[in-house]
Design an enzyme around this catalytic site. Structure first.
Site, PDB file in Angstrom:
ATOM      1  N   LYS A   1     -47.982  29.312   7.829  1.00 48.40           N
ATOM      2  CA  LYS A   1     -48.240  30.020   9.083  1.00 48.40           C
ATOM      3  C   LYS A   1     -49.697  29.870   9.507  1.00 48.40           C
ATOM      4  O   LYS A   1     -49.996  29.714  10.698  1.00 48.40           O
ATOM      5  CB  LYS A   1     -47.856  31.493   8.925  1.00 48.40           C
ATOM      6  CG  LYS A   1     -46.345  31.692   8.806  1.00 48.40           C
ATOM      7  CD  LYS A   1     -45.963  33.032   8.235  1.00 48.40           C
ATOM      8  CE  LYS A   1     -44.461  33.123   8.024  1.00 48.40           C
ATOM      9  NZ  LYS A   1     -44.032  34.319   7.288  1.00 48.40           N
TER      10      LYS A   1
ATOM     11  N   GLN B   1     -46.645  39.759   4.803  1.00 46.44           N
ATOM     12  CA  GLN B   1     -45.666  38.891   4.154  1.00 46.44           C
ATOM     13  C   GLN B   1     -44.782  39.731   3.238  1.00 46.44           C
ATOM     14  O   GLN B   1     -45.269  40.493   2.407  1.00 46.44           O
ATOM     15  CB  GLN B   1     -46.375  37.795   3.344  1.00 46.44           C
ATOM     16  CG  GLN B   1     -45.438  36.812   2.675  1.00 46.44           C
ATOM     17  CD  GLN B   1     -44.598  36.015   3.679  1.00 46.44           C
ATOM     18  OE1 GLN B   1     -45.112  35.584   4.711  1.00 46.44           O
ATOM     19  NE2 GLN B   1     -43.335  35.821   3.374  1.00 46.44           N
TER      20      GLN B   1
ATOM     21  N   ASP C   1     -44.690  40.374  14.496  1.00 45.72           N
ATOM     22  CA  ASP C   1     -43.541  39.958  13.693  1.00 45.72           C
ATOM     23  C   ASP C   1     -42.328  40.845  13.973  1.00 45.72           C
ATOM     24  O   ASP C   1     -41.250  40.612  13.446  1.00 45.72           O
ATOM     25  CB  ASP C   1     -43.906  40.013  12.201  1.00 45.72           C
ATOM     26  CG  ASP C   1     -42.979  39.171  11.332  1.00 45.72           C
ATOM     27  OD1 ASP C   1     -42.350  38.235  11.866  1.00 45.72           O
ATOM     28  OD2 ASP C   1     -42.885  39.444  10.130  1.00 45.72           O
TER      29      ASP C   1
END
Length: 294
Positions: free
Chosen positions: A54, A98, A121
């Site tokens: 990413k 994450q 996200d």
């Protein structure tokens, strides 16, 4: 193999390129570079690889990145404190935690520490509610990427019966909400659903997000069904038995190369959107203050 592949790689590259153009324009016009902060707890190799991927994609798109790596023994309180710092930092526009995180951490509490305007996200309860109600906000990246892929391949959603296998708050549940908003009829199922195979056989669109390798078999599918495999398991294996399903489905996503690239592309696109929105909000605030002083 009779099914046509739904490949996300090329579409994702186009999305990243457009995000890069917008990031460049924002820098030129305001001096603000969009910045995505990634937070990694522990040293899980797969998670570390995802974060690096990413960050590399961010760099290629002209999006700045900030990396926060915390030890595996980090507590919920310590993680929340780090995320709150990033939420308060005006130079950070998007925050990615994450997941999964180590077992001792309350993952939901950590997600909720992300400011809604930086939840690129789409993992907070605020983000889910906004998406479900059709209000402004950021969608969960994998479900949002799935919708983009379906649209790109001209899959008719209105009136279609979509079966979602999985109930994760950041994948299965939001995928169903986005399909419902597109006027599909949605059935939520999971690994403990009775007569699951019979239900899946009624689906025009199947979204497999259950987290079990080769879980969905070819004889579960209606001939010509659209199969979206959102799973990723050890050995580059999805949640759908690809070889069997490809003989029955009309369209199917490969693993890797299907949903995965779309997830990252949407993450970067939403980071740029967040930077644009936050920069605009700051400009409006300053203008208002100047008007008040005059």
């Amino acid at each position: 193999m009779s099914a046509k592949l739904m490949v996300g790689t090329e579409l994702a590259a186009e999305m990243v390129a457009r995000a890069g153009e917008r990031a460049k324009k924002l820098v030129e016009e305001t001096g603000v570079q969009p910045c995505l902060a990634t937070v990694l707890v522990g040293d899980d190799p797969a998670s570390a690889t995802y974060v690096r991927m990413k960050q590399n994609r961010s760099k290629k798109a002209g999006i700045g990145s900030r990396s926060v790596v915390l030890p595996a023994a980090t507590t919920t309180e310590e993680l929340v404190a780090e995320i709150e710092k990033l939420s308060a930092d005006p130079a950070v526009h998007g925050i990615l935690l994450q997941h999964p995180v180590p077992a001792q951490i309350d993952e939901r509490a950590a997600f909720e520490a992300i400011a809604p305007g930086k939840d690129v996200d789409g993992v907070t309860m605020h983000g889910f509610a906004a998406m479900a109600f059709g209000e402004p906000g950021f969608v969960s990246c994998t479900p949002g990427g799935i919708l983009r892929l379906l649209q790109a391949y001209d899959v008719p959603l209105e009136g279609a019966h979509a079966v979602v296998i999985g109930r994760s708050p950041i994948l299965g549940k939001p995928a169903g909400m986005l399909l419902l908003a597109s006027n599909a009829t949605v059935t939520y199922t999971h690994s403990k659903t009775r007569d699951l195979a019979d239900i899946v056989r009624t689906a025009d669109i199947v979204v497999a997000a259950v987290g079990r390798a080769n879980f969905v078999r070819g004889d579960w599918l209606k001939p010509g069904a659209v199969v979206i495999d959102a799973g990723y398991n050890e050995g580059n294996v999805g949640d759908v038995h690809f070889e069997e399903a490809a003989e029955v489905a009309g369209l199917i996503t490969p693993v890797p190369g299907g949903v995965g690239p779309m997830t990252i592309a949407l993450l970067l696109e939403q980071t740029v959107e967040a930077a644009e929105a936050l920069t605009r909000a700051v400009s409006e605030t300053v203008a208002h203050q100047l008007d008040h002083l005059s």
